[in-house]
Scaffold this motif. Structure first.
Motif, PDB file in Angstrom:
ATOM      1  N   ASP A  79      26.937   4.609  55.929  1.00 55.70           N
ATOM      2  CA  ASP A  79      26.621   3.247  55.493  1.00 55.70           C
ATOM      3  C   ASP A  79      25.216   2.889  55.984  1.00 55.70           C
ATOM      4  O   ASP A  79      24.872   3.155  57.130  1.00 55.70           O
ATOM      5  CB  ASP A  79      27.649   2.268  56.062  1.00 55.70           C
ATOM      6  N   PHE A  80      24.414   2.308  55.114  1.00 53.97           N
ATOM      7  CA  PHE A  80      23.043   1.959  55.453  1.00 53.97           C
ATOM      8  C   PHE A  80      22.597   0.810  54.561  1.00 53.97           C
ATOM      9  O   PHE A  80      23.204   0.563  53.499  1.00 53.97           O
ATOM     10  CB  PHE A  80      22.107   3.168  55.278  1.00 53.97           C
ATOM     11  N   PRO A  81      21.578   0.073  54.951  1.00 59.40           N
ATOM     12  CA  PRO A  81      21.107  -1.042  54.124  1.00 59.40           C
ATOM     13  C   PRO A  81      20.674  -0.561  52.735  1.00 59.40           C
ATOM     14  O   PRO A  81      19.924   0.407  52.606  1.00 59.40           O
ATOM     15  CB  PRO A  81      19.915  -1.595  54.917  1.00 59.40           C
ATOM     16  N   GLY A  82      21.141  -1.237  51.700  1.00 59.70           N
ATOM     17  CA  GLY A  82      20.792  -0.873  50.328  1.00 59.70           C
ATOM     18  C   GLY A  82      21.680   0.192  49.728  1.00 59.70           C
ATOM     19  O   GLY A  82      21.408   0.648  48.608  1.00 59.70           O
ATOM     20  N   ARG A  83      22.749   0.583  50.418  1.00 59.72           N
ATOM     21  CA  ARG A  83      23.605   1.665  49.900  1.00 59.72           C
ATOM     22  C   ARG A  83      24.244   1.288  48.564  1.00 59.72           C
ATOM     23  O   ARG A  83      24.249   2.089  47.620  1.00 59.72           O
ATOM     24  CB  ARG A  83      24.682   1.994  50.923  1.00 59.72           C
ATOM     25  N   ARG A  84      24.792   0.085  48.479  1.00 58.13           N
ATOM     26  CA  ARG A  84      25.464  -0.310  47.230  1.00 58.13           C
ATOM     27  C   ARG A  84      24.467  -0.449  46.079  1.00 58.13           C
ATOM     28  O   ARG A  84      24.788  -0.125  44.930  1.00 58.13           O
ATOM     29  CB  ARG A  84      26.233  -1.608  47.447  1.00 58.13           C
ATOM     30  N   VAL A 139      26.474  13.365  41.634  1.00 57.76           N
ATOM     31  CA  VAL A 139      26.501  12.599  42.884  1.00 57.76           C
ATOM     32  C   VAL A 139      27.495  11.446  42.778  1.00 57.76           C
ATOM     33  O   VAL A 139      28.294  11.204  43.693  1.00 57.76           O
ATOM     34  CB  VAL A 139      25.090  12.090  43.220  1.00 57.76           C
ATOM     35  N   ARG A 140      27.473  10.741  41.668  1.00 56.22           N
ATOM     36  CA  ARG A 140      28.395   9.608  41.502  1.00 56.22           C
ATOM     37  C   ARG A 140      29.839  10.097  41.453  1.00 56.22           C
ATOM     38  O   ARG A 140      30.742   9.470  42.037  1.00 56.22           O
ATOM     39  CB  ARG A 140      28.051   8.824  40.243  1.00 56.22           C
ATOM     40  N   ALA A 141      30.089  11.218  40.771  1.00 59.71           N
ATOM     41  CA  ALA A 141      31.438  11.775  40.746  1.00 59.71           C
ATOM     42  C   ALA A 141      31.880  12.206  42.142  1.00 59.71           C
ATOM     43  O   ALA A 141      33.036  12.016  42.527  1.00 59.71           O
ATOM     44  CB  ALA A 141      31.501  12.961  39.778  1.00 59.71           C
ATOM     45  N   GLY A 142      30.947  12.794  42.907  1.00 57.54           N
ATOM     46  CA  GLY A 142      31.277  13.189  44.266  1.00 57.54           C
ATOM     47  C   GLY A 142      31.601  11.993  45.149  1.00 57.54           C
ATOM     48  O   GLY A 142      32.559  12.034  45.942  1.00 57.54           O
ATOM     49  N   VAL A 143      30.826  10.912  45.029  1.00 58.51           N
ATOM     50  CA  VAL A 143      31.102   9.706  45.806  1.00 58.51           C
ATOM     51  C   VAL A 143      32.458   9.117  45.424  1.00 58.51           C
ATOM     52  O   VAL A 143      33.258   8.720  46.288  1.00 58.51           O
ATOM     53  CB  VAL A 143      29.975   8.678  45.607  1.00 58.51           C
ATOM     54  N   ASP A 144      32.752   9.079  44.127  1.00 58.30           N
ATOM     55  CA  ASP A 144      34.044   8.561  43.681  1.00 58.30           C
ATOM     56  C   ASP A 144      35.189   9.446  44.171  1.00 58.30           C
ATOM     57  O   ASP A 144      36.256   8.950  44.556  1.00 58.30           O
ATOM     58  CB  ASP A 144      34.081   8.466  42.156  1.00 58.30           C
ATOM     59  N   LYS A 505      29.295 -14.481  37.720  1.00 54.80           N
ATOM     60  CA  LYS A 505      29.587 -15.562  38.645  1.00 54.80           C
ATOM     61  C   LYS A 505      30.909 -15.345  39.358  1.00 54.80           C
ATOM     62  O   LYS A 505      31.078 -15.726  40.504  1.00 54.80           O
ATOM     63  CB  LYS A 505      29.626 -16.890  37.883  1.00 54.80           C
ATOM     64  N   ASN A 506      31.846 -14.712  38.647  1.00 55.72           N
ATOM     65  CA  ASN A 506      33.162 -14.493  39.250  1.00 55.72           C
ATOM     66  C   ASN A 506      33.295 -13.119  39.858  1.00 55.72           C
ATOM     67  O   ASN A 506      34.380 -12.721  40.229  1.00 55.72           O
ATOM     68  CB  ASN A 506      34.261 -14.712  38.206  1.00 55.72           C
ATOM     69  N   ARG A 507      32.190 -12.358  39.952  1.00 52.17           N
ATOM     70  CA  ARG A 507      32.249 -11.043  40.558  1.00 52.17           C
ATOM     71  C   ARG A 507      31.962 -11.180  42.044  1.00 52.17           C
ATOM     72  O   ARG A 507      31.048 -11.893  42.453  1.00 52.17           O
ATOM     73  CB  ARG A 507      31.214 -10.101  39.922  1.00 52.17           C
ATOM     74  N   ALA A 508      32.694 -10.459  42.817  1.00 49.49           N
ATOM     75  CA  ALA A 508      32.483 -10.523  44.268  1.00 49.49           C
ATOM     76  C   ALA A 508      31.119 -10.006  44.596  1.00 49.49           C
ATOM     77  O   ALA A 508      30.630  -9.014  44.064  1.00 49.49           O
ATOM     78  CB  ALA A 508      33.569  -9.718  44.988  1.00 49.49           C
ATOM     79  N   ALA A 509      30.452 -10.664  45.507  1.00 52.06           N
ATOM     80  CA  ALA A 509      29.119 -10.225  45.926  1.00 52.06           C
ATOM     81  C   ALA A 509      29.216  -8.940  46.694  1.00 52.06           C
ATOM     82  O   ALA A 509      30.095  -8.749  47.510  1.00 52.06           O
ATOM     83  CB  ALA A 509      28.476 -11.311  46.778  1.00 52.06           C
ATOM     84  N   ASP A 510      28.263  -8.019  46.364  1.00 52.07           N
ATOM     85  CA  ASP A 510      28.269  -6.725  47.058  1.00 52.07           C
ATOM     86  C   ASP A 510      27.525  -6.825  48.377  1.00 52.07           C
ATOM     87  O   ASP A 510      26.547  -7.510  48.472  1.00 52.07           O
ATOM     88  CB  ASP A 510      27.605  -5.650  46.181  1.00 52.07           C
TER      89      ASP A 510
END
Length: 510
Positions: A79-84, A139-144, A505-510
């Motif tokens: 986990d690091f700043p800007g990860r999401r 990479v995205r498949a690996g993270v998932d 607006k109704n999406r949770a903030a990341d």
């Protein structure tokens, strides 16, 4: 929704797929079967085309796995700043037109590239282009996949004294393996059936089967050999698509999301691993785009003013006009397909059909089946919509499948009709998914290249075909203008990406 109503909605996309995919492919298979001869496989030139097409796809899969697996592990576990934000940016290459990627690779590693290394007329240019598109996919498949491993299982392995490598091999790898296999099937399919990158980066020696089919049709009018090669390409693509569909069914069945282990790096070795991972990702996924911008900024004023001439403005107008018509058609088809497929898995699977066949083979099949309409506007727009609407259908079907049936049912009990319940209750809830699907559809239509080369008229020049024409003309000025036009395509793609990722607006903030 009742069965007759759902069946009526399904009829529209089914007829469209039959006319635009099933019938052209059947005609293509017939043409290929009639023209196929064992002597074709003994031709040294065509043998090399087939062998290189397979080889570059397999090498790209191997490189994506070797480079992408460590990157995926670092992004999933640290986990690091800007990860999401970075995980969202992995979506950016998917909305990039192939010409943007191709020109970016040339601006980086072509003649007079900003990297100072000329890889033109080598296989590495095409392989690097394949990595630009497909490394983020793996990479995205690996993270998932790694997100499916519960944190408790990893903590138990560490408590029992397992080393990080043994923990990965015995705990994470069995869960991760089907996710990687699914991504590798898609990567092989995209690389084998790729056209735009191979046309720009392959050159004369390292062009693929798709480029050879286009050359046989466009320059030699050799439909017999083109049909035979298309038959072989369809067989290889069908095997890859079948493997992907089989693995995807298993992933849907075995998916068990839960709390995962993601923590800040501890000590300088882990920070160094994370920094190296981010640097590698930037090298393969961001450097070509930055190279385009840098080369465009180096253009002189005359080349910038050339963007306002009549030819460029007409190409921009054609691009926007064709794309808008295709998106409207994709909206109607995607809504009908998505609503009907929300409860029918087989209809949902049919929505992936246009993804499984390359645009070159589709355009060739359409020319064979509808020769009298080969240069008609409706066929061009329909082909655009065919490649774009599955994004809308997939988004709508997924959103409706996750929607609680009690909500529209409550509206029905209050006297609302089925259509009013859908319009007032279901549609507002699925609007974010619909918006993202339409953004993908628009990006696909704006950047489409292969279909335009086959089905367009000279007066219907779009941005993609104009860039290709400028690249074919000698002189540094034409190259600079091609790069500036590519910047316009890049801006359209970035706009689509912002629409996709703009928070609700109704999406949770990341």
């Amino acid at each position: 929704m009742s069965w007759p109503l759902r069946g009526g909605l399904a009829l529209l996309p089914l007829l469209f797929l039959a006319a635009m995919v099933a019938a052209p492919l059947t005609r293509l298979l017939w043409q290929g079967g009639l023209a196929f001869s064992p002597a074709l496989l003994h031709d040294d030139y065509l043998q090399w085309r087939l062998l290189w097409s397979l080889l570059q796809a397999l090498i790209s899969c191997l490189l994506c796995l070797l480079i992408g697996l460590p990157l995926a592990w670092a992004l999933a576990r640290y986990d690091f700043p800007g990860r999401r934000l970075l995980l969202r940016l992995l979506l950016l290459p998917f909305v990039m037109p192939t010409l943007v990627a191709g020109l970016g690779v040339l601006a980086l590693f072509g003649p007079h590239g900003v990297a100072g290394i000329n890889l033109q007329d080598t296989p590495w240019l095409l392989l690097y282009g394949n990595l630009f598109y497909n490394l983020p996919l793996l990479v995205r498949a690996g993270v998932d996949g790694l997100s499916q491993v519960p944190a408790s299982r990893l903590l138990v392995a560490r408590t029992l004294g397992a080393t990080p490598w043994r923990t990965f091999w015995r705990v994470e790898w069995p869960v991760l393996r089907p996710w990687l296999a699914s991504a590798l099937c898609l990567i092989f399919l995209y690389c084998f059936a790729g056209f735009g990158l191979a046309l720009l980066l392959g050159g004369q020696r390292y062009a693929t089967v798709e480029v050879e089919i286009y050359s046989l049709v466009a320059y030699e009018l050799n439909l017999a050999d083109a049909g035979a090669l298309a038959l072989l390409a369809l067989a290889v693509g069908a095997l890859a698509a079948g493997g992907y569909a089989w693995i995807e069914r298993r992933l849907v069945k075995d998916s068990r999301p839960g709390p995962t282990l993601c923590q800040r790096p501890q000590g300088w070795p882990q920070w160094l691993q994370l920094a190296a991972s981010l640097l590698l990702l930037a090298l393969f996924a961001a450097a070509p785009l930055l190279a385009i911008v840098l080369r465009a900024l180096q253009a002189d004023a005359a080349n910038w003013l050339a963007l306002w001439d009549g030819e460029v403005l007409a190409a921009i107008g054609n691009t926007l006009r064709f794309s808008a018509a295709a998106v409207l058609l994709a909206l109607a088809l995607g809504l009908a397909h998505g609503v009907a497929a929300a409860r029918w898995w087989w209809l949902r699977a049919l929505g992936f059909l246009p993804f499984m066949v390359s645009p070159v083979l589709l355009a060739f099949g359409l020319l064979l089946l509808y020769p009298q309409y080969g240069a008609s506007l409706w066929l061009l727009v329909a082909a655009y919509a065919l490649l774009a609407y599955p994004f809308v259908a997939k988004a709508v079907a997924g959103a409706l499948a996750s929607l609680s049936p009690s909500l529209p049912a409550a509206a029905r009990t209050l006297g609302a009709t089925r259509w009013r319940a859908f319009y007032r209750v279901s549609l507002p809830l699925i609007r974010p998914a619909l918006r993202r699907g339409l953004a993908f559809a628009a990006a696909t239509a704006v950047g489409e290249f292969a279909v335009t080369l086959f089905l367009s008229r000279p007066e219907w020049t779009t941005l993609t075909t104009l860039i290709y024409q400028r690249l074919g003309r000698p002189g540094a000025a034409n190259l600079q203008q091609a790069l500036l036009l590519t910047c316009l395509l890049l801006l359209f793609a970035l706009l689509a990406f912002l629409i996709i990722e703009w928070p609700e607006k109704n999406r949770a903030a990341d």
